[in-house]
Every structure is written in C-alpha cells, then in structure tokens.
Design a protein around this motif. Structure first.
Motif, PDB file in Angstrom:
ATOM      1  N   GLY A   1       0.832  -1.218   0.000  1.00  0.00           N
ATOM      2  CA  GLY A   1       0.000   0.000   0.000  1.00  0.00           C
ATOM      3  C   GLY A   1       0.858   1.255   0.000  1.00  0.00           C
ATOM      4  O   GLY A   1       2.085   1.199  -0.044  1.00  0.00           O
ATOM      5  N   TRP A   2       0.147   2.412   0.069  1.00  0.00           N
ATOM      6  CA  TRP A   2       0.833   3.706   0.012  1.00  0.00           C
ATOM      7  C   TRP A   2       1.849   3.863   1.130  1.00  0.00           C
ATOM      8  O   TRP A   2       2.950   4.381   0.926  1.00  0.00           O
ATOM      9  N   GLN A   3       1.473   3.418   2.337  1.00  0.00           N
ATOM     10  CA  GLN A   3       2.362   3.581   3.491  1.00  0.00           C
ATOM     11  C   GLN A   3       3.725   2.919   3.232  1.00  0.00           C
ATOM     12  O   GLN A   3       4.780   3.509   3.455  1.00  0.00           O
TER      13      GLN A   3
ATOM     14  N   LEU B   1       5.002   2.161   0.316  1.00  0.00           N
ATOM     15  CA  LEU B   1       5.709   2.855  -0.772  1.00  0.00           C
ATOM     16  C   LEU B   1       6.423   4.096  -0.242  1.00  0.00           C
ATOM     17  O   LEU B   1       7.563   4.389  -0.622  1.00  0.00           O
ATOM     18  N   GLU B   2       5.748   4.824   0.661  1.00  0.00           N
ATOM     19  CA  GLU B   2       6.375   6.026   1.259  1.00  0.00           C
ATOM     20  C   GLU B   2       7.631   5.628   2.026  1.00  0.00           C
ATOM     21  O   GLU B   2       8.659   6.305   1.965  1.00  0.00           O
TER      22      GLU B   2
END
Ligand code: PRT
Ligand code: ZN
Length: 304
Positions: free
Chosen positions: A279-281, A283-284
């Motif tokens: 998820g985005w988390q 990827l960050e």
C-alpha cells in the motif's frame, strides 16, 4: 442426474463437492474457474460436468460435504473448516474422514462462545453447569473437554443467536464474522473455539488411480492461483548504499532480483515479488529509504 460412483469411468474423473448456494458457493466456483476448469451444468443444477478436464462438481449443502467425502461419493470438497472439523452428522465407520488440504482464504469467520452482554466474564470455568446452544456440538464438546468444563451442549440446527432469549440456553457457541448478529441479540463474544475459513478437503491417503494425477494438477494450479492472488511485483531503482534498508522493508519478498543498471557502478534495479499488501504507506517508507521510480504490478499467472 448424478452419475453413479462405482463405474470405472467415474474413477477416472475427479468429483469435487462445493456449496450449492450460500456464502461459499460463488468464491469456490470462481477459484476453480481461475484454475482453468470449465463445466456444463445439468438441468437440475446439482451436477456440473467438467469440459476442459475430467473434473466434475457436485453442488450440495455445505453440511453434507464431510459425509459425501467419508462415503466416497465425492473425492474433494470445498467447505468451511468449521464444517469439516465438525464432521458428518452421523459418524461413518472406517478410516475415510477427510483432511484439510489447503486453506483458501475466503469465508473467514470464528466459532465463538458468547454470553449475555450484561454478564461478567472471567474464564471458561464459569460455564460449568451451563446450557450452551450450538450447531457445532462436536467442536464445542471438544473445546469444553480441553478446558476441563462440564456443561450441557444443546444442539440446534439454526437461529442459535436467539437461544438465550427463548430461555433454551445460558450461552451460545456460534459463527461470528462482523459481530453484528451478536450485538443485535445483546450478546458478546468471550472465547474463540475455532478460527475458520473455506478449505479444500480431501482424503488422508493419495488416490490410487487416475484421480491422483488430476488432484496433483489441480493442487498445482490452485497453489499458483492462491499465490498470485496475494502477490504483487514491486519494481524500483536505488543507490547501492540504500539496498540493506530496502531489503528490510521487503522482508516478505523471496530472493528479490537485484541488477546493476547499465553504464553505472552504484545504481541498482530491484524487482521483488511481495507476498503481502503493498500500500501507500509501504511505498512512502521505501521512498524514504532511497527507492525511486517505484512501481507495483499485479501478477497475472505463476507456475513454479
Ligand atoms: O443451506 P446450506 O447449509 O447449504 O448453507 P448455510 O446456510 O449453512 O450457508 P452459510 O452461507 O450460512 O454458511 C456457510 C459457511 O460460511 C459456514 O460454514 C462458515 O464456514 C462460513 N461463514 C463465514 C459463515 C459466516 N461467515 C457467518 N457469518 N457462516 C455463517 N455465518 C452466520 C452466523 O451463523 C451468524 O448467524 O452469520 C451470522 C453472523 O455474522 P456476523 O457478520 O453478524 O457476525
Ligand atoms: Zn450449512
């Protein structure tokens, strides 16, 4: 019409029992279809004849599946672990009880003990002498024995959640997924008897005929479909110095492929097959650890 089980032709075909209707029906068919199976349905919609492979489906009540497996009417079944472990309604003689071959990741729920919302709960010993309503008497009796509790098991075929209100029981043991049904009946879950999900069930011993090959092929494809369903391919670039940090964040990826980018000595391309969510988390976090050009791709098909 369901073909007889005793003919030679049937022994060369594999028969899988699945839920006819209800929550396991569609996901089970979708999973088998993803394995490349196509069927022709009988007019009574009880039997599906396998067209791409000699693998047929029998569409039945889920509670009948353990008995159909024990009697050899079906070779494999897709059924909730709760139903499989509860076993056939009437015990069968002989060693044919089915085993869990694979967890399938849908139909998740828990078989739980629940008491009135206002009652206090300390531990299982407080159920001693109580009447407990359930449609899973075997599993409940085993749990009570494991916990050294002597209580009366009241077997109901449905509507377990209203047993307290009807004065038929002091506690219940029922399937819970969201918990909304318990809450609506002013009950609260206090202990887990079994974590359940749909499973592929089959015999303990391998098939001694053509069905063995078919079952192996099906398992191979099933494993691939299940793996693909939970896998994502992550691609990025990074400086060589960032690699240890990136690998820590990719611990669910088996042996990522790392290559040096043409014309550089310290720039790497990373390709990782991740088993968990990307998820985005995450990827960050990867970006902060030095990853650039991050890409997450679904996996269409895999074969080991
Ligand atoms: O008629 P037939 O016997 O063929 O079908 P069925 O009525 O038994 O089918 P179904 O769909 O009720 O159950 C089939 C299987 O789905 C079960 O054996 C479980 O393995 C699985 N499953 C997953 C569930 C639930 N979740 C579930 N929530 N089975 C039943 N429930 C019921 C539960 O009994 C309770 O009444 O849903 C209610 C609780 O749900 P929540 O979301 O309010 O907690
Ligand atoms: Zn059922």
């Amino acid at each position: 019409m369901i073909p007889a089980t005793s003919s030679v032709a049937v022994r060369e075909r594999l028969r899988i029992a699945i839920h006819k209707s209800g929550r396991l029906a569609e996901p089970a068919r979708a999973l088998l279809a993803a394995c490349g199976l196509v069927w022709r349905e009988s007019s009574d919609r009880l039997f599906c004849f396998g067209e791409t492979w000699p693998i047929d489906l029998l569409l039945v009540r889920d509670d009948d599946i353990p008995g159909l497996l024990a009697d050899g009417v079906c070779d494999l079944g897709i059924v909730g672990r709760n139903v499989l472990r509860e076993g056939p309604a009437a015990p069968r003689p002989g060693p044919r009880a089915a085993r869990e071959w694979r967890p399938l990741g849908f139909g998740r729920c828990r078989l739980m003990l629940a008491i009135a919302q206002d009652d206090d709960w300390s531990d299982p010993s407080q159920l001693a002498g109580c009447r407990i309503a359930t449609s899973h008497p075997t599993l409940l009796a085993a749990w009570l024995a494991e916990n050294g509790v002597s209580a009366e098991v009241v077997t109901l075929s449905g509507s377990v959640e209203i047993a307290l209100r009807l004065g038929k029981a002091d506690a219940i043991c029922d399937l819970v997924s969201s918990g909304a049904t318990l809450a609506a009946n002013l009950l609260r879950p206090v202990a887990v008897v079994l974590d359940s999900e749909a499973v592929l069930a089959g015999p303990a011993m391998p098939f001694g005929d053509a069905r063995g090959e078919l079952a192996s092929m099906l398992l191979r494809r099933l494993d691939s479909v299940l793996q693909v369903r939970d896998s994502r391919l992550l691609i990025c670039q990074a400086a060589r110095a960032a690699l240890p940090g990136l690998l820590r964040l990719l611990s669910d990826a088996e042996a990522p492929t790392i290559t040096t980018i043409e014309g550089t000595t310290d720039r790497l391309a990373v390709q990782a097959l991740c088993r968990g969510a990307v998820g985005w988390q995450r990827l960050e976090e990867l970006r902060l650890a030095g990853a650039q050009g991050l890409m997450v791709l679904p996996v269409e098909r895999m074969l080991a």
